[in-house]
Design an enzyme around this catalytic site. Structure first.
Site, short mmCIF file in Angstrom:
data_model
loop_
_atom_site.label_atom_id
_atom_site.label_comp_id
_atom_site.label_asym_id
_atom_site.label_seq_id
_atom_site.Cartn_x
_atom_site.Cartn_y
_atom_site.Cartn_z
N LYS A 128 0.87 -1.19 0.00
CA LYS A 128 0.00 0.00 0.00
C LYS A 128 0.89 1.23 0.00
CE LYS A 128 -4.41 1.06 0.24
NZ LYS A 128 -5.59 0.25 -0.16
N ASP A 168 -7.11 4.40 -4.38
CA ASP A 168 -7.73 4.28 -3.05
C ASP A 168 -8.32 5.67 -2.78
OD1 ASP A 168 -7.80 2.28 -0.60
OD2 ASP A 168 -7.38 4.23 0.28
P1 NDP Z 1 -12.90 8.06 -2.49
O1 NDP Z 1 -11.79 9.03 -2.35
O2 NDP Z 1 -13.50 7.83 -3.81
O3 NDP Z 1 -14.07 8.42 -1.48
C1 NDP Z 1 -13.85 8.51 -0.12
C2 NDP Z 1 -15.15 8.89 0.58
O4 NDP Z 1 -14.99 8.75 1.99
C3 NDP Z 1 -15.54 10.33 0.34
O5 NDP Z 1 -16.94 10.44 0.40
C4 NDP Z 1 -14.87 11.04 1.52
O6 NDP Z 1 -15.48 12.28 1.86
C5 NDP Z 1 -15.07 10.04 2.62
N1 NDP Z 1 -13.99 10.12 3.61
C6 NDP Z 1 -12.66 10.01 3.38
N2 NDP Z 1 -11.95 10.13 4.51
C7 NDP Z 1 -12.86 10.31 5.47
C8 NDP Z 1 -12.77 10.49 6.86
N3 NDP Z 1 -11.57 10.51 7.48
N4 NDP Z 1 -13.94 10.63 7.54
C9 NDP Z 1 -15.13 10.63 6.91
N5 NDP Z 1 -15.28 10.46 5.60
C10 NDP Z 1 -14.16 10.31 4.90
O7 NDP Z 1 -12.34 6.67 -1.88
P2 NDP Z 1 -12.85 5.20 -2.14
O8 NDP Z 1 -14.33 5.19 -2.28
O9 NDP Z 1 -12.01 4.59 -3.17
O10 NDP Z 1 -12.45 4.49 -0.75
C11 NDP Z 1 -13.34 4.37 0.35
C12 NDP Z 1 -12.87 3.26 1.26
O11 NDP Z 1 -12.85 2.01 0.56
C13 NDP Z 1 -11.46 3.41 1.83
O12 NDP Z 1 -11.42 2.83 3.12
C14 NDP Z 1 -10.60 2.56 0.89
O13 NDP Z 1 -9.42 2.12 1.50
C15 NDP Z 1 -11.57 1.41 0.64
N6 NDP Z 1 -11.32 0.63 -0.57
C16 NDP Z 1 -11.23 1.20 -1.80
C17 NDP Z 1 -11.08 0.42 -2.93
C18 NDP Z 1 -11.06 0.99 -4.31
O14 NDP Z 1 -11.02 0.21 -5.26
N7 NDP Z 1 -11.14 2.29 -4.49
C19 NDP Z 1 -10.92 -1.04 -2.83
C20 NDP Z 1 -11.11 -1.56 -1.49
C21 NDP Z 1 -11.27 -0.74 -0.43
P3 NDP Z 1 -14.77 13.66 1.41
O15 NDP Z 1 -14.97 13.73 -0.07
O16 NDP Z 1 -15.49 14.71 2.17
O17 NDP Z 1 -13.32 13.53 1.79
O1 2IT Z 2 -7.95 -1.41 -0.56
C1 2IT Z 2 -7.92 -1.90 -1.73
O2 2IT Z 2 -8.05 -3.10 -1.91
C2 2IT Z 2 -7.73 -0.99 -2.85
N1 2IT Z 2 -7.63 0.21 -2.65
C3 2IT Z 2 -7.62 -1.54 -4.24
C4 2IT Z 2 -6.21 -1.97 -4.53
C5 2IT Z 2 -5.94 -2.41 -5.94
O3 2IT Z 2 -4.78 -2.75 -6.19
O4 2IT Z 2 -6.84 -2.43 -6.79
#
Ligand code: NDP
Ligand code: 2IT
Length: 448
Positions: A128, A168
């Site tokens: 990561k 992420d």
């Molecule tokens: P994005 O940046 O697309 O969206 C993040 C969202 O979470 C936004 O709505 C943001 O609000 C909110 N947010 C971020 N930080 C905080 C915080 N500290 N407190 C409250 N709200 C918060 O990210 P993703 O949707 O990609 O990721 C969301 C989660 O999913 C993370 O935990 C990530 O690690 C996990 N994840 C992502 C994957 C992927 O493929 N993208 C795969 C697997 C897991 P604001 O816009 O106001 O900051």
């Molecule tokens: O937390 C996760 O699994 C991700 N942000 C996706 C990682 C990836 O390599 O697609």
């Protein structure tokens, strides 16, 4: 409580050797809770120092990321890549750009990623990275200059056979595009498998954008069916409104659920008629605006300040899809008091240990993020396969493979939970099933 002596000793060393890293320690403790069910059956692990090696990243890279903003002022951020474990494949995992990013957060995410990637059945190790850079409020040109500077250092540590980053929080198609362009320019090679989440015109996979959110619902659907339930007619609350939350909401709606609330870091929206995803996607994807705009534009919807208040909204199923530790004991108690029967994690480690304890002891269904959100990285793995084949599958083909992977993760978790005497406990199932494969590979490869 960790009662196994070997794990107690390793945990004490982790606490001593990784001070000031609460998220990393939280993840280690959570995983050890499950591993103590299998460690006593494998005395050979202790002799091989297996757990000591498992908790120590193979490599940690930290670097300066200087860039010039639109006013000509020099800005300096810090970049990270933790290459945690490569026993079963090249390091694989996302990059997070958010002001809260620090070594503890990158290490906890990298550690979780080892087991998550193992569960996907694909050959991917765990890693990561990220930066404390905040893309919010920056121009496209500033984001580009930052991404170029970031990859100008990171490029020497990554590659399709060594380490493949992806998106992420704060890293989506725009950022991946800028980083891929700079990588390609530096190495003078079109190496598709070095980054995933790429645009569709230059090696990206169809359905990668949707994969994490869809995968959460495919996995949750398996859990629901196992318990004689389904999404049909259920009221759902999803925190966050980023990539994961948006496509979890879309698939959940398709499966018959009604999503009534979503959030960003400032507050949440409530729409008793079910969130209009066309409007939401336009606000978040096209306009990159705050979620509060939704309530200005959709009749009957409300905006409430304070993101944690979203757990006070009555629902049957809660799906935290924003960030780590976003649901604490208080949030969990509100969810339970309002009559919910399930909490399905979408984000990585969104529940505090106290929240997990509250939810599980109240008898709610609970799934850990490392199992339910594994569809994102699994589809990244499928993107790498397509890049290697110089071929692309249709949306339907990728989606069907994703669904099959999520179903097999559920079966693997269930099997491991039964073998550990905790049938249906998805936390135990995910940690143990994920670990056994990595442990086997590490044991076979000697002390490295
Ligand atoms: P994005 O940046 O697309 O969206 C993040 C969202 O979470 C936004 O709505 C943001 O609000 C909110 N947010 C971020 N930080 C905080 C915080 N500290 N407190 C409250 N709200 C918060 O990210 P993703 O949707 O990609 O990721 C969301 C989660 O999913 C993370 O935990 C990530 O690690 C996990 N994840 C992502 C994957 C992927 O493929 N993208 C795969 C697997 C897991 P604001 O816009 O106001 O900051
Ligand atoms: O937390 C996760 O699994 C991700 N942000 C996706 C990682 C990836 O390599 O697609």
């Amino acid at each position: 409580m960790i009662t196994n002596e070997y794990l107690q000793r390793v945990l004490a060393d982790v606490q001593k050797n990784h001070p000031g890293e609460p998220e990393f320690l939280q993840a280690v403790e959570e995983i050890f809770e499950s591993l103590q069910l299998v460690v006593p059956k494998h005395p050979e692990w202790e002799a091989a120092g297996l757990i000591e090696r498992f908790v120590e990243p193979e490599r940690v890279i930290m670097f300066r990321v200087p860039w010039v903003d639109d006013n000509g002022k020099v800005q300096v951020n810090r970049g990270y890549r933790v290459q945690f474990n490569s026993a079963i494949g090249p390091y694989k995992g996302g990059l997070r750009f958010h002001p809260s990013v620090n070594l503890s957060i990158v290490k906890f995410l990298g550690f979780e990623q080892i087991l998550k990637n193992s569960l996907t059945t694909l050959p991917m190790g765990g890693g990561k990275g990220g930066s404390d850079f905040d893309p919010k409020g920056k121009s496209d040109a500033e984001v580009m200059r930052f991404c170029q500077s970031f990859i100008t250092e990171l490029y020497r540590h990554i590659g399709q056979f060594t380490d493949t980053p992806a998106g992420d929080i704060g890293v989506g198609a725009r950022e991946i595009g800028f980083m891929y362009g700079q990588y390609k320019k530096i190495v003078d090679r079109f190496e598709g498998g070095v980054l995933t989440g790429k645009g569709l015109t230059y090696g990206g996979s169809l359905a990668r954008t949707q994969a994490t959110g869809y995968g959460i619902c495919y996995f949750s659907d398996e859990v629901l069916h196992y318990h004689g339930k389904s999404f049909e007619g259920q009221t759902v609350v999803i925190s966050g409104s980023g990539n994961v939350a948006q496509y979890a909401a879309e698939k959940c709606t398709e499966l018959g659920g009604k999503v009534v609330a979503m959030s960003d870091s400032k507050g949440y929206i409530y729409d008793p008629n079910g969130i209009n995803l066309e409007v939401l996607f336009d606000i978040k994807q096209k306009r990159r605006a705050r979620i509060s705009v939704y309530a200005d534009e959709v009749a009957g919807a409300q905006y409430v300040e304070g993101c944690k208040n979203i757990w006070n909204v009555k629902c049957d199923i809660a799906m935290p899809c924003a960030s780590q530790n976003e649901m604490d004991a208080e949030g969990a108690k509100a969810v339970i008091a309002n009559g919910a029967f399930a909490v399905f994690e979408g984000a990585n480690m969104p529940l505090t240990p106290e929240a997990i304890e509250a939810v599980t002891s109240a008898g709610l269904l609970y799934t850990p993020g490392k199992a339910s959100n594994a569809g994102g990285v699994a589809t990244s793995g499928l993107e790498m396969s397509q890049n290697s084949m110089r071929y692309s599958w249709t949306f339907e083909e990728v989606d069907a493979k994703l669904k099959g992977i999520m179903q097999s993760i559920f079966q693997e978790c269930l099997k491991a939970s039964i073998e550990c005497g905790k049938p249906g406990d998805m936390m135990v199932g995910a940690n143990v099933a994920g670990f056994l494969k990595v442990a086997d590979a590490m044991m076979a490869q000697g002390i490295v």
